[in-house]
Design a protein around this motif. Structure first.
Motif, PDB file in Angstrom:
ATOM      1  N   ASP A   1      24.696  -2.913  46.399  1.00 39.04           N
ATOM      2  CA  ASP A   1      25.000  -4.284  46.414  1.00 39.04           C
ATOM      3  C   ASP A   1      25.826  -4.613  45.309  1.00 39.04           C
ATOM      4  O   ASP A   1      26.460  -5.727  45.173  1.00 39.04           O
ATOM      5  N   LEU A   2      26.242  -3.734  44.237  1.00 35.67           N
ATOM      6  CA  LEU A   2      27.298  -3.776  43.196  1.00 35.67           C
ATOM      7  C   LEU A   2      28.666  -3.583  43.724  1.00 35.67           C
ATOM      8  O   LEU A   2      29.603  -4.250  43.163  1.00 35.67           O
ATOM      9  N   ALA A   3      28.717  -2.447  44.357  1.00 37.87           N
ATOM     10  CA  ALA A   3      30.140  -2.015  44.499  1.00 37.87           C
ATOM     11  C   ALA A   3      30.044  -1.722  46.055  1.00 37.87           C
ATOM     12  O   ALA A   3      29.270  -0.960  46.506  1.00 37.87           O
ATOM     13  N   ARG A   4      31.147  -2.212  46.762  1.00 35.41           N
ATOM     14  CA  ARG A   4      31.256  -2.006  48.135  1.00 35.41           C
ATOM     15  C   ARG A   4      31.567  -0.426  48.511  1.00 35.41           C
ATOM     16  O   ARG A   4      32.457   0.069  48.078  1.00 35.41           O
TER      17      ARG A   4
END
Lengths: 322, 243
Positions: free
Chosen positions: B213-216
């Protein structure tokens, strides 16, 4: 529930009046069918009817003190199709009217009236009054027994107890009354009194045993709809009292309620029966009257306990001020 | 048939008692006369209220939740208080399902309060008649008010919008949707009173944050590998893709 004095008096006084009438009418029926000798004194029936009426009127008067708006009491017969209270409001005056007519017919000597040859008017009036008498017992009992979420009351035993206590206390009064006016009747009236009192003991005992084993359907979980085994109230929403905290709590300790239970078990059953036996053995009309008074006080305690024992499910919502 | 009711969201009720005071203010000022209010600032205050907010602690310390629980007449579809009334003062309106008391017919016998398992009827200590929530019947049909104000006073007052008002028999209404989609429930279902008012349960307020959710990440599920390039002598549509 809060045991209001007006309701305690209403239910017990009506019971005495109904039982007294029933006892006297039974004496007449037995006399009519030549099973027992009837009273010698012509005043026996009309005076007994007047005495029963006095108790019924006192009960009726007590009921007005239960109402917030007694001046509107006449409205209370309207919903007889659905409400046992409305049915009682109809049955009570109808029964009182029949008892009054019954007493009047006896007083005027209509037992063999020339207008209706061969018909004992008093016997017919008494039969109608007896029907209304038991209809009234059913109405009074059903007012309490029909409330399904008060499990202590929601049982046929409630109706049965109201009827049996009414008959027992009325017979007790009839015995004492006969001792003053018609001593010949005392012995067999006393026998019935003892019989009804013992049957009432069985029936009330059954209700006590039943109520001691009740399992409650409403819990704090169903009351607020939270399915967790540990819920406690921290605030009921107000700091003082309210109608909900006054009307549905008896406000006495468990020990006090238990002692009232033992007091009524003593005062309603063994104590008056002992006085009854003593009154027969002596014989003493005063002791028989004392037996009635003791049993009546016991019945007040019984009714107090009847109310105090009923734990209304709304109390789940009112457990803690803050 | 219409059945007006409240739906109360326990998930957002903060127990501020704004609905209680607003209800009291509106209903003590109406044509039906004042609601009792004795010793409001004294040692033993007492009075008649249509609405109460109670507080319950659920669980065992330290894992507890505080549940604020507003309680007013539930306007049952099968109200046990109505048939027991000897005078007919207590009745349920056929048109909109509101359970009302006719204060001019009530004799104050308290039998309806005995017959209500929820304890929402209160005898007025001064007028000596039974009183209860009217769903602000004198307000919701008042055409002198702007349409947005034709709602019960408690609903208008709620700062967190925990109180919804509407027709629970209309499947498209806001309240019906809330009951359906947010697991609305009735109180003490064991007595078969079918309360019209419903409560929406507390919900878990956990937020789960995953690394993706934070880093693709490219092709996180690894399902489609790269297609093989066609040999130069093989036909291709665009010199890159194979058949």
């Amino acid at each position: 529930m809060w045991p209001a004095l007006s309701v305690l008096l209403l239910t017990t006084l009506l019971g005495v009046g109904q039982g007294l009438f029933f006892a006297v009418y039974c004496v007449q029926v037995l006399e009519r069918f030549a099973l027992r000798a009837g009273p010698q004194d012509a005043r026996f029936y009309p005076l007994a009817a007047a005495l029963a009426l006095a108790f019924l009127a006192a009960g009726l008067a007590a009921s007005f003190f239960h109402l917030g708006r007694p001046e509107r009491a006449w409205r209370a017969a309207a919903m007889w199709r659905t409400s046992w209270l409305a049915r009682e409001v109809i049955a009570l005056p109808a029964f009182m009217g029949c008892v009054a007519l019954y007493g009047l017919a006896h007083w005027l000597g209509w037992r063999a009236h020339e207008v209706l040859p061969g018909v004992d008017v008093t016997l017919a009036l008494g039969a109608a009054a007896t029907l209304l008498c038991f209809a009234l017992f059913v109405c009074t009992g059903m007012i309490y027994a029909c409330l399904k979420f008060l499990p202590e009351w929601h049982t046929p035993l409630t109706v049965l107890n109201y009827a049996l206590f009414g008959c027992a206390s009325g017979l007790m009064l009839a015995t004492a009354y006969a001792a003053f006016l018609e001593p010949g009747l005392v012995r067999y009236l006393a026998g019935w009194t003892a019989g009804f009192t013992l049957v009432a003991l069985l029936s009330r005992g059954a209700a006590l045993v039943r109520n001691a084993r009740l399992k409650r359907r409403s819990t704090l979980q169903t009351a607020i709809g939270v399915k967790h085994p540990r819920i406690r109230q921290t605030a009921q929403g107000f700091m003082g009292g309210s109608f909900n905290t006054r009307e549905f709590f008896h406000g006495r300790s468990d020990a006090a309620v238990r002692s009232v239970k033992w007091a009524f078990l003593l005062l309603v059953f063994p104590a008056p029966l002992a006085l009854l036996a003593a009154g027969l053995a002596t014989p003493s009309a005063g002791l028989l009257a004392a037996a009635f008074v003791v049993q009546y006080l016991g019945l007040l305690a019984e009714r107090w306990f009847f109310f105090a024992q009923a734990d209304h499910p709304q109390n789940l919502y009112y457990q803690r001020i803050s | 048939m219409t059945q007006l009711a409240l739906v109360i969201d326990l998930n957002v009720c903060v127990g501020c008692h704004a609905c209680v005071t607003s209800c009291k203010e509106w209903n003590t000022s109406g044509a039906a006369g004042v609601l009792s209010d004795d010793n409001p600032y004294g040692r033993d205050p007492t009075g008649t209220f249509f609405n109460r907010v109670q507080t319950f602690e659920v669980g065992e310390y330290p894992n507890t939740q505080t549940v604020h629980f507003p309680k007013s007449c539930l306007h049952c579809e099968d109200p046990p208080c109505v048939p027991v009334c000897p005078t007919g003062a207590s009745y349920k309106r056929a048109a909109d399902g509101i359970v009302l008391v006719d204060y001019d017919k009530c004799i104050g016998c308290k039998y309806c309060a005995w017959a209500c398992p929820y304890g929402v009827r209160e005898l007025d200590a001064h007028e000596k008649v039974m009183k209860k929530c009217t769903l602000c019947v004198d307000r919701i049909y008042d055409e002198l008010l702007p349409a947005a104000d034709r709602r019960p006073a408690c609903v208008m007052a709620c700062p967190t919008n925990a109180r919804l008002f509407g027709d629970v028999h209309d499947p498209a209404s806001e309240v019906s949707q809330a009951i359906r989609e947010r697991a609305g429930y009735a109180l003490m279902p064991e007595w078969g009173t079918s309360p019209a008012n419903h409560y929406l349960p507390r919900r878990r307020a956990e937020v789960k944050v995953r690394a993706e959710d934070l880093a693709r990440v490219d092709n996180p599920l690894k399902v489609d590998g790269k297609l093989p390039r066609p040999r130069p002598d093989e036909p291709a549509l665009d010199d890159v893709t194979s058949w």
